[in-house]
Every structure is written in structure tokens, then in C-alpha cells.
Write a protein that holds these residues in place. Sequence first.
Motif, PDB file in Angstrom:
ATOM      1  N   GLU A 292      -5.347  -1.020  -5.047  1.00 55.17           N
ATOM      2  CA  GLU A 292      -6.039  -0.703  -3.798  1.00 55.17           C
ATOM      3  C   GLU A 292      -7.527  -1.080  -3.806  1.00 55.17           C
ATOM      4  O   GLU A 292      -8.080  -1.472  -4.808  1.00 55.17           O
ATOM      5  CB  GLU A 292      -5.864   0.781  -3.443  1.00 55.17           C
ATOM      6  CG  GLU A 292      -4.414   1.175  -3.241  1.00 55.17           C
ATOM      7  CD  GLU A 292      -3.738   0.434  -2.092  1.00 55.17           C
ATOM      8  OE1 GLU A 292      -4.376   0.240  -1.048  1.00 55.17           O
ATOM      9  OE2 GLU A 292      -2.558   0.028  -2.253  1.00 55.17           O
TER      10      GLU A 292
ATOM     11  N   ASN B 271      -9.514   1.531   0.936  1.00 55.85           N
ATOM     12  CA  ASN B 271      -8.627   2.660   0.608  1.00 55.85           C
ATOM     13  C   ASN B 271      -9.216   3.486  -0.530  1.00 55.85           C
ATOM     14  O   ASN B 271      -8.595   3.632  -1.587  1.00 55.85           O
ATOM     15  CB  ASN B 271      -7.257   2.152   0.135  1.00 55.85           C
ATOM     16  CG  ASN B 271      -6.591   1.243   1.121  1.00 55.85           C
ATOM     17  OD1 ASN B 271      -6.489   1.558   2.286  1.00 55.85           O
ATOM     18  ND2 ASN B 271      -6.126   0.096   0.663  1.00 55.85           N
TER      19      ASN B 271
ATOM     20  N   ASP C 182       0.824  -1.210   0.000  1.00 57.36           N
ATOM     21  CA  ASP C 182       0.000   0.000   0.000  1.00 57.36           C
ATOM     22  C   ASP C 182       0.863   1.268   0.000  1.00 57.36           C
ATOM     23  O   ASP C 182       2.050   1.222   0.323  1.00 57.36           O
ATOM     24  CB  ASP C 182      -0.931  -0.024   1.221  1.00 57.36           C
ATOM     25  CG  ASP C 182      -1.924  -1.177   1.136  1.00 57.36           C
ATOM     26  OD1 ASP C 182      -2.253  -1.587   0.015  1.00 57.36           O
ATOM     27  OD2 ASP C 182      -2.346  -1.676   2.187  1.00 57.36           O
TER      28      ASP C 182
END
Lengths: 292, 292
Positions: free
Chosen positions: A198, A203, A166
Motif C-alpha cells: 500500500e 492508504n 487493495d
Amino acid sequence: MNSPVEFNPDEWVIDSNDRTSLSIKIKKRLFYEKSPYQTVEVFETCDRGKMLTIDRMVMCTEADETSYHEMLVHVPMQTKSSIKDVLVIGAGDGGTIRELVRYENIATITMVEIDEAVVRASKEFLPNISCALEHPKLKLLIDDGIKFVQEAADNSYDLIIIDSSDPVGPSEGLFTQSFYQDVYRCLRATGLIALQSESPSFNPKAFVELNHCLKGVFGKDKVHCYLVFIPMYPSGIWSLTYASKSGISPLSFNRDRVLKFTQKHNLSYYNGDVHQSAFALPTYIKKMIGEG
Amino acid sequence: MNSPVEFNPDEWVIDSNDRTSLSIKIKKRLFYEKSPYQTVEVFETCDRGKMLTIDRMVMCTEADETSYHEMLVHVPMQTKSSIKDVLVIGAGDGGTIRELVRYENIATITMVEIDEAVVRASKEFLPNISCALEHPKLKLLIDDGIKFVQEAADNSYDLIIIDSSDPVGPSEGLFTQSFYQDVYRCLRATGLIALQSESPSFNPKAFVELNHCLKGVFGKDKVHCYLVFIPMYPSGIWSLTYASKSGISPLSFNRDRVLKFTQKHNLSYYNGDVHQSAFALPTYIKKMIGEG
């Protein structure tokens, strides 16, 4: 209400943001190292096999990793059958390489992973995932992927895969326009990319911004988000993105070729129907990325 | 390792089995009641709107509920355009009814929910979901759905939807062969059913057993599992199942009709591509249910 529920860190690994949290029960920790970049750990879970985490974010579990690795690799590889030279950024656990080496048409794979601790931990504890990291077609560099693409020659790869964690820590620079401008420059005229992009649920900001960034570099109609079920990532809904320099549709794959390939290799998640279906986005996700 | 991570129950709701646990951050609890059947609660979450739980299993959040309710209702309703009489078992929050009343061709909806506390909590705290529970086409019975189908007349419904919680507590009898034999008997000759059929990841045993049970009652080629992303259910991957008495394919829907309908009603998750794609199962899930 009642007394707090305690998650003993000897028993549970917790992958969390400040609103949603996924906890996975473990038997024990097998590996722990604070590398110069991040904290790398491997756990034996209770029912998902062994699990790799970076800064306590789940990278993969043996039970679920095929969904991610098969969808990241076979979607672009089945879309274009003439891919010869592949660059992979990240991918330290080796699962992406294991899927790539199934293809005889690939001549070279260059992998650039910043953290040798991830490679070392995976080689020692995740042999089913890391099994191709010694493959003769693979050139494995422990280096900064951002710097690597800055210095790479123009038009030198048919496929570039960005298999990153990430956008915190060392992966943050992999979510920028300047990185993707370099990626674009390194691609041959009919080149493709595929990347981890993502979760629209866990997110959403990073998901939307990355999609916007990619469309800015490749062109709006050349970027295609697709979805994968990954139960051991928080929220279970995760996106990958396919983009092409020349506008090759990710749905232009050959069904017969896919069928033969998936049967020969006994794949776990990927098949022709799933390849096509992954690009069918729920309406609210289309709206998030300006396609609704 | 470090000290335990505490999830204060004033701050987090935890939906868990003994291996995987999803925690959702809340601001406060709005409703709590131990009904004769189960514990019903409504929470204000930090970022998913209001959330209904039964025995601390997430039933729905305002942010995600459309995925479940739209896919449960519009897949069968768009597959067969002549549905007039609908029976719904469970569905106390009202989301399924809200989607059904969008159809002018429906003449009657009979809903049988065992627990009036679920209906009452939803009416008071989840108006966006429960908004159609006073609709004139709806006959809402607070009663045992299992007993109801035992006593219902043969060939009396075009569509039966089983919108249940998990197979513990009062919903356990909704996962049995005898229940589905009654459902089958109550269906008209071209009737359809759609149901919540558990997660292949979080509840694999219940998922497989229910699929086997349905195939025993309807016939192997008349039962079709489909998948939905539900981020606030543990593992995020959830199955629904469509079955038909006469073998109508769930892919035989009219694309133009779907497009007009979804635009008119401004749906959030469901669209024609998603309808078709939801039936494309990853290979490992096909193998779990004997279709691989």
C-alpha cells in the motif's frame, strides 16, 4: 467558481478515494466482466498503453508495470540466489510470473489467483505482461490464496510473493495476521517474502497496519519496507515489503550478479542502485512505521 | 458505460494535462487573484492542509511541501559546507527560504520572485511555509529573475536555486539555455545550482530538454538528476537537478554533519540515506537522459 468539470467515463478512468483522485484518459474499453469477486476491466489508454483495473482501481498499465513487477520480484530474488520453490498469491495479470521465470535456479512456481477472469482478461489483452502464464515451471491454481496457505505444508517454500489488490473485496483477508502466520509457517527456515504493502500517502492506515502486522509475525528487525515510483497509482508513491524468516538483509545482494542479470534481461526499472536506494525511507515514513 | 463523474470546482481542484489528471478535494477557497502574470489561489484541502496553486497547477500543500523544499535546499547545502551567498529565483511561497535560513554559514540570500501576489498570498495563508520571508539575511526583490541574472555580476554566488513553476507562463524563460548561461556566469568557481526539473512521467519532454540544456551549459558529468516523491504533484514522481561548476559530487556530503543537522531541525523528509538514494535513477529514466 466555474461549472463542474465532467469526466466522461467513456474518456476517463478514475481511481479515487474521498480526498484524492487520479484520472487516466482512455481511448476505449476492451474488456468488462463482473466476476463473482469483482469488476474486471481492460482499457486502451491514450498514452500509458493498455490498463487493467479491478473495481476501478488501477492494477497496472503497460507503460508503468515494470516498476512494480521488477521491484517485487528482483529484490528478493537477487538477495538470495538459491531460491528453488516459489509461491505466488494473486498476480493474475502475470507480470510477477514473467519476472520470476527469468531465473534458472527456480524449480517450481505455484500461483494461486482467486479470480480466473483476471487471468483470462490479461491473457487476451495484456500479452506483454501475461506472457509467462503458460510456462512449464508454473502451476497455476484458480483458488483462494488464504485457504491455500492454511492447508499448505510447513517449510515448503523459499519465497512467497503476495501480489494483491487493495484490502477491499477478496484481498481483504490478505492483510491479516492469521494469513501471515500461515505464510510464515509455509516458509523454509531461510525463506523470504515480498508483498504489495500500500501507499503511505493514499492508504496510510492500511500501510501502517500491515507493517505492524508483519513485524508481529516475522519480528521487528526482519521486516523492511521499500518504495517504488508508480505514476499511475494515485499519489505515485507505493510501498512493497520484504521480510525474511532468518534475518537475511535485503541489502546483501551481489552487485556484479545484479549488473549481469539486468543487462542480460534488459530490465526497465530495477538496477543495483535502485535496489539499495528503495530501502532509504523519508523520515516521515520511518516515523509512521515506528522506525524514525 | 455510466453517467459522467462530475468534479464540482467548489469541491475539487484539478491539476491536469490531456492524459492524466490529479484531483484534490477541498473545503473552500481562501485566496484568488488574477495577477499580471497568472492566477494565484490558496485552498483549504480536506486532508493535505492548505494548498497553493498557480494557474491551477499545484505548487505546494502543507502536508507534502517539506519533501520538495528540503530536497531542493539540503542536497546542495549539505554537499558544500562553505556556502555564503545564495541567489534564489522564484520560491514565492517561502519554503525554500525557510530551509536556507537554518544555515548559519549563509551570509546573504537574494530572492527574486516575479509575482508579488504569490508572496502576499503565502504570507497571509501559509505561515508555516512563508515564515522566513522577513528574515534579516533575506533581500526579497519583486522582479524578473531572467533579467536579474542577465545583469548580475560574474562570480557572485555560491549557490543558485531555481524554484520555479512549470515552463508555461512567466516561468517559460527559466527553461532556456541563455538563462542557464547567465546562471553559470554568476556562479563562483566552486558554485552549485539546484532546481525544479519537472516530472519524467507527467512532463517527459520538458524533463528531457532541461536535462540536455543543463548538460550543454555545465558539462555532461557535472549535472545530476535526483528524484523526490511528491504525492500531490500529478504522477507523484518529480525530479530536481543538482549541477556544479567545478565537478563537486553531490554524494560527497558528510554523514555525521547531516545526521546532526536533521536531528537538530527535526526535518520531515530529508536524511542522509535519502540524499544518497535520490540520485539512484530507475533504468528507464537513465535512458531518457542519455545515461543508461
